[in-house]
Scaffold this active site. Structure first.
Site, PDB file in Angstrom:
ATOM      1  N   SER A   1     -17.683 -32.331 -36.720  1.00  0.00           N
ATOM      2  CA  SER A   1     -19.274 -31.507 -37.292  1.00  0.00           C
ATOM      3  C   SER A   1     -20.607 -32.135 -37.173  1.00  0.00           C
ATOM      4  O   SER A   1     -20.169 -33.846 -37.002  1.00  0.00           O
ATOM      5  CB  SER A   1     -19.500 -30.865 -38.973  1.00  0.00           C
ATOM      6  OG  SER A   1     -20.549 -30.341 -39.089  1.00  0.00           O
ATOM      7  N   TYR A  56     -17.649 -31.165 -47.332  1.00  0.00           N
ATOM      8  CA  TYR A  56     -17.209 -30.979 -46.409  1.00  0.00           C
ATOM      9  C   TYR A  56     -18.180 -31.904 -45.441  1.00  0.00           C
ATOM     10  O   TYR A  56     -17.912 -33.016 -44.476  1.00  0.00           O
ATOM     11  CB  TYR A  56     -19.060 -29.120 -46.353  1.00  0.00           C
ATOM     12  CG  TYR A  56     -18.920 -29.280 -44.216  1.00  0.00           C
ATOM     13  CD1 TYR A  56     -17.625 -28.184 -43.887  1.00  0.00           C
ATOM     14  CD2 TYR A  56     -19.511 -29.935 -43.657  1.00  0.00           C
ATOM     15  CE1 TYR A  56     -17.771 -28.704 -43.019  1.00  0.00           C
ATOM     16  CE2 TYR A  56     -19.800 -28.812 -42.273  1.00  0.00           C
ATOM     17  CZ  TYR A  56     -18.304 -28.877 -41.636  1.00  0.00           C
ATOM     18  OH  TYR A  56     -18.129 -27.876 -40.659  1.00  0.00           O
ATOM     19  N   LYS A  88     -15.631 -34.036 -43.084  1.00  0.00           N
ATOM     20  CA  LYS A  88     -15.701 -34.186 -41.712  1.00  0.00           C
ATOM     21  C   LYS A  88     -16.077 -35.636 -41.033  1.00  0.00           C
ATOM     22  O   LYS A  88     -15.902 -36.105 -40.058  1.00  0.00           O
ATOM     23  CB  LYS A  88     -16.716 -32.791 -42.009  1.00  0.00           C
ATOM     24  CG  LYS A  88     -16.774 -31.937 -41.456  1.00  0.00           C
ATOM     25  CD  LYS A  88     -15.490 -31.343 -40.666  1.00  0.00           C
ATOM     26  CE  LYS A  88     -15.098 -29.792 -40.702  1.00  0.00           C
ATOM     27  NZ  LYS A  88     -14.257 -29.248 -39.126  1.00  0.00           N
TER      28      LYS A  88
END
Length: 259
Positions: free
Chosen positions: A143, A156, A160
């Site tokens: 991401s 997150y 990531k």
């Protein structure tokens, strides 16, 4: 452009909807057989049947939780039954919403298992299949948040970023076996999850909300389509990208603010 993917076997996680389904469709359009994995059995089965019918390839659904070692083993075994994987796309994942101070250990562990350990276990298990066939390609779907974090999802962002680093480390190890590893860092991609979030926040004005998000974050002033990202991913996994090893590609409409 012939990508040379006819009769290859591609394993895609998180493939029942959104980006994963788009990637599975893009591989199938090129003549590759696909192993499609997700937790939801009915939705996954329907998606696989639709892919097989549309493109005339084998689309094997594997209802499996990649956040567990057992779930990863089921996927590895399914790929072996089709003759072994040529391509692996680690796509399964989801967003988070928390603060570092308040998020419990269990939430951190869940996202670590989903985003990182799933990629570790599957790349490790599928590598032997690829090597036995002369080589292959792996792609980590990380991401833009791996390098440009959003403040409201620290778990997150962190996991990531770890996936991005895993892809780099893995690339130097796997190229000796003729397996190329790269990473993509998508920006704003219009998925069902984004549309559902917009409806929850803005009701009937949800499309206007998405446009506001695009205007704020992406110089191109729109969301990318799943198909645009999927086409890029399939190219990276093809022999047309044979000199690309250990790279990270931002598919973000200019969202990244650094070089």
């Amino acid at each position: 452009m012939d990508l040379g993917l006819t009769d290859k076997v591609a394993v895609i996680t998180g493939a029942s909807k959104g980006i994963g389904l788009g990637i599975a469709r893009a591989f199938a359009r090129e003549g590759a057989h696909v192993v499609m994995t997700a937790r939801g059995g009915d939705a996954l089965r329907e998606a696989a049947e639709a892919v097989a019918a549309a493109f005339g390839v084998t689309a094997r659904p594997v209802a499996s939780d990649v956040a567990t070692a057992e779930g990863c083993r089921a996927i590895i075994d399914a790929a072996a039954e089709l003759g072994g994987a040529d391509i692996f796309v680690s796509n399964a994942g989801t967003g988070s919403n928390e603060t570092v101070a308040e998020a419990p250990d269990e939430k951190w562990q869940f996202f670590w298992d989903l985003h990182v350990m799933a990629a570790v276990r599957l790349s490790r298990g599928l590598a032997d299949q690829m090597a036995a066939k002369g080589g292959g390609a792996m792609l980590m779907n990380a991401s833009i948040c791996a390098v440009q974090p959003l403040w409201y999802e620290p778990i997150y962002n962190t996991t990531k970023a770890a996936l991005l680093m895993l892809g780099k480390c893995l690339s130097t190890e796997m190229i000796a076996r003729n397996i190329r590893v790269n990473t993509v860092n998508p920006g704003l991609i219009r998925t069902p999850d984004w549309e559902n979030t917009a409806r929850e926040l803005s009701g009937a004005e949800w499309e206007g909300y998405l446009q506001q998000v695009a205007d704020e974050h992406a110089p191109i002033r729109r969301f990318g389509t799943v198909e645009e990202l999927a086409d890029f991913c399939v190219f990276l996994c093809s022999e047309r990208a044979s000199y690309s090893v250990g790279s990270a590609y931002h598919v973000d409409g200019g969202m990244l603010r650094t070089i």
